[in-house]
Design an enzyme around this catalytic site. Structure first.
Site, mmCIF file in Angstrom:
data_model
loop_
_atom_site.group_PDB
_atom_site.id
_atom_site.type_symbol
_atom_site.label_atom_id
_atom_site.label_comp_id
_atom_site.label_asym_id
_atom_site.label_seq_id
_atom_site.Cartn_x
_atom_site.Cartn_y
_atom_site.Cartn_z
ATOM 1 N N CYS A 80 -6.271 8.098 19.753
ATOM 2 C CA CYS A 80 -7.508 7.346 19.477
ATOM 3 C C CYS A 80 -7.808 6.387 20.581
ATOM 4 C CB CYS A 80 -7.449 6.802 18.023
ATOM 5 S SG CYS A 80 -8.845 5.795 17.525
ATOM 6 N N CYS A 89 -5.215 2.617 11.624
ATOM 7 C CA CYS A 89 -4.170 3.276 11.820
ATOM 8 C C CYS A 89 -3.161 2.441 12.894
ATOM 9 C CB CYS A 89 -3.918 4.816 12.052
ATOM 10 S SG CYS A 89 -5.003 5.213 13.163
ATOM 11 N N CYS A 168 -13.085 8.911 14.675
ATOM 12 C CA CYS A 168 -11.886 8.622 13.845
ATOM 13 C C CYS A 168 -10.935 10.086 13.773
ATOM 14 C CB CYS A 168 -11.959 8.058 12.783
ATOM 15 S SG CYS A 168 -10.308 7.535 12.020
ATOM 16 N N GLN A 276 -6.184 11.440 -4.532
ATOM 17 C CA GLN A 276 -5.348 11.122 -3.345
ATOM 18 C C GLN A 276 -5.865 11.568 -1.918
ATOM 19 O OE1 GLN A 276 -2.443 9.812 -3.451
ATOM 20 N NE2 GLN A 276 -1.772 9.978 -5.655
ATOM 21 N N PHE A 305 -0.773 6.159 -15.724
ATOM 22 C CA PHE A 305 -1.637 6.043 -14.718
ATOM 23 C C PHE A 305 -2.096 7.279 -13.980
ATOM 24 C CE2 PHE A 305 1.606 2.734 -14.677
ATOM 25 C CZ PHE A 305 0.832 1.512 -15.097
ATOM 26 N N ASN A 310 -4.334 14.379 -12.066
ATOM 27 C CA ASN A 310 -3.737 15.029 -10.722
ATOM 28 C C ASN A 310 -2.500 15.597 -11.208
ATOM 29 O OD1 ASN A 310 -4.139 15.512 -7.934
ATOM 30 N ND2 ASN A 310 -2.414 14.172 -7.712
ATOM 31 N N GLU A 326 -4.661 6.121 -18.929
ATOM 32 C CA GLU A 326 -5.172 5.521 -17.651
ATOM 33 C C GLU A 326 -5.887 4.523 -18.273
ATOM 34 O OE1 GLU A 326 -6.929 4.263 -14.256
ATOM 35 O OE2 GLU A 326 -5.342 5.784 -14.353
ATOM 36 N N ASP A 374 2.712 6.992 -11.871
ATOM 37 C CA ASP A 374 2.054 7.107 -10.601
ATOM 38 C C ASP A 374 1.081 5.513 -10.339
ATOM 39 O OD1 ASP A 374 0.926 7.106 -8.054
ATOM 40 O OD2 ASP A 374 -0.271 8.765 -8.481
ATOM 41 N N CYS A 400 3.095 3.885 -4.472
ATOM 42 C CA CYS A 400 2.233 3.478 -3.148
ATOM 43 C C CYS A 400 2.534 2.125 -2.615
ATOM 44 C CB CYS A 400 0.796 3.609 -3.416
ATOM 45 S SG CYS A 400 -0.049 2.385 -4.819
#
EC number: 2.1.1.190
Length: 444
Positions: A80, A89, A168, A276, A305, A310, A326, A374, A400
């Site tokens: 990039c 990033c 990007c 996701q 969650f 998913n 959730e 999750d 995460c």
């Protein structure tokens, strides 16, 4: 906004890099082994660099690399042109295979240092697409009067500023290659000073942009948005207020969904819903989680969650019954619709704030064989402390944030009698320092 300069010595200095921090910066000690730590952006372990100080605090300093005198063999040329300025990033200068090694190290360090636990097995890292993978995100928008232009992009490493992006490569190409056109679109609008952000999200068959605007848009601006959408095959949503204010501008019906072919499942979503980010990694992650859970046809599984479903709906194809819980009532409504759309009548969904007391709720009093969760970055300690954990033969925890996972792992292992069978990193966000991970617990 003028860039202020704090009053401290900004003279560049030479130093050796000894480690990589959890946020992807090089770590140096300027005065030898016992010296003050400096975090240096753009530097890698084993390198000797010239760095310029950017911030100073009581416990550590910050700096940026201005010259690499001795490069790591793991250093590569960033793809990039905005690397080193944009904060989207921060690891593009590190060889891809080593990025996930670094993330595994961050995970294991957190488990040992915060949770005081060590997995019996370190799982091989899970990887997916590394470029053009980001199907959901938010661009900041700012009209810069001194430059007489509108900027659309992620924040700079200095978060006060918006990066002036021409492209990007981590964002899906339909969006990442059209950032200058987006900026030109906003620059040509009457309301260009009243648009603080643009969110993007992509399903399998459509890409949507949500325009946040602080004042009503003129008819001319709305027409410009429609013409842009038609020219670039986007759907456009408008957001004049909170999440509930989002509504389609063009077209009126937008088929936002993604498919999980292995389980013959399709999940529909709305433009600001959580999905996701990395589609290829998501499919691998679901299969990985279900395999680690050792889901059996007679199992009853609790999925906390659960979001849109998913994990829940693939589980429903696999086990006798699954219950998803959730906190976002809108996501729960969509999860129920998705279950119905996919012909799954063995999935129940409940809306519940999992940071609050749930011990008297109907779902909490049901019996389960296994648990999948999750949680968000804050982790799951509140609900874990309420659950009758002894009933679960196995727990699979998708995380995460390695710090909150480590804290919760410490609770499960050191206070509740579970073993940490295995854990490993998953590269949901390649070229960033973000660490997604998965851990498996079993009752001793």
């Amino acid at each position: 906004m003028a860039r202020s300069r704090n009053r401290f010595d900004r003279t560049p200095f030479q130093t050796a890099i000894t480690d990589l921090s959890h946020d992807g910066r090089g770590v140096a000690r300027r005065d030898g082994e016992g010296g003050k730590v400096t975090f240096i952006s753009g530097a890698l372990p084993g390198e000797v660099v010239v760095a310029e100080p950017t911030a100073r605090s009581r416990h550590f300093d910050e700096a940026k690399t201005v010259e690499v005198l001795q490069a790591s063999p793991q250093r590569v040329a960033p793809r990039c042109p905005h690397f080193g300025v944009c904060a989207g990033c921060v690891l593009q200068h590190l060889e891809e295979s080593q990025q996930i090694v670094a993330k595994q190290r961050v995970l294991m360090d957190n488990l040992e240092r915060i949770g005081h636990v060590t997995p019996q097995t370190v799982l091989p890292a899970l990887v997916g697409d590394t470029w053009g993978y980001r199907r959901k995100g938010r661009f900041s928008v700012r009209r810069v009067e001194k430059k007489d232009k509108t900027l659309v992009g992620f924040r700079e490493l200095d978060p006060r500023f918006v990066a002036d992006l021409s492209v990007c490569y981590t964002v899906i190409p339909q969006i990442g290659e059209k950032i200058p056109q987006l900026a030109a679109l906003v620059e040509g609008m009457d309301g260009k000073r009243d648009i603080p952000q643009i969110e993007f999200i992509a399903g399998d068959d459509a890409v949507a942009l949500t325009i946040r605007h602080l004042q009503p848009l003129s008819a001319r601006d709305e027409q410009a948005l429609v013409e842009f959408a038609q020219a670039h095959d986007f759907a456009i949503f408008l957001q004049p207020g909170g999440v509930d204010s989002v509504h389609p501008l063009w077209p009126q019906e937008v088929p936002l969904s993604f498919r999980l072919p292995k389980w013959d499942v399709e999940l529909a979503f709305r433009p600001l819903d959580f999905i996701q980010v990395n589609a290829s990694l998501n499919q691998k992650m679901i299969a990985h989680a279900l395999a680690l859970l050792d889901a059996k046809p007679d199992d009853r599984v609790l999925d906390l969650f659960c979001g849109l479903g998913n994990f829940t709906l693939p589980l429903a194809r696999t086990v006798r019954e699954v219950v998803g819980v959730e906190g976002d009532a809108g996501l729960v409504a969509r999860a129920r619709e998705n279950a119905q759309r996919n012909g799954l009548d063995n999935a129940q969904f409940y809306a519940a704030d999992l940071t609050q007391d749930q011990r008297q709720t109907a779902w909490m009093r049901q019996g389960f064989d296994k648990l999948l969760l999750d949680p968000p970055r804050s982790g799951a300690i509140d609900v874990l402390q309420q659950l009758p954990l002894k009933q679960f033969k196995r727990i699979v925890y998708v995380s995460c944030h390695p710090g909150s996972l480590a804290r919760d792992a410490g609770y499960l292992v050191n206070e509740q009698g579970f073993s940490l069978l295995s854990a490993g990193a998953m590269d949901m966000f390649p070229h960033t320092a973000h660490v997604e991970s998965i851990a498996v617990f079993e009752k001793r």
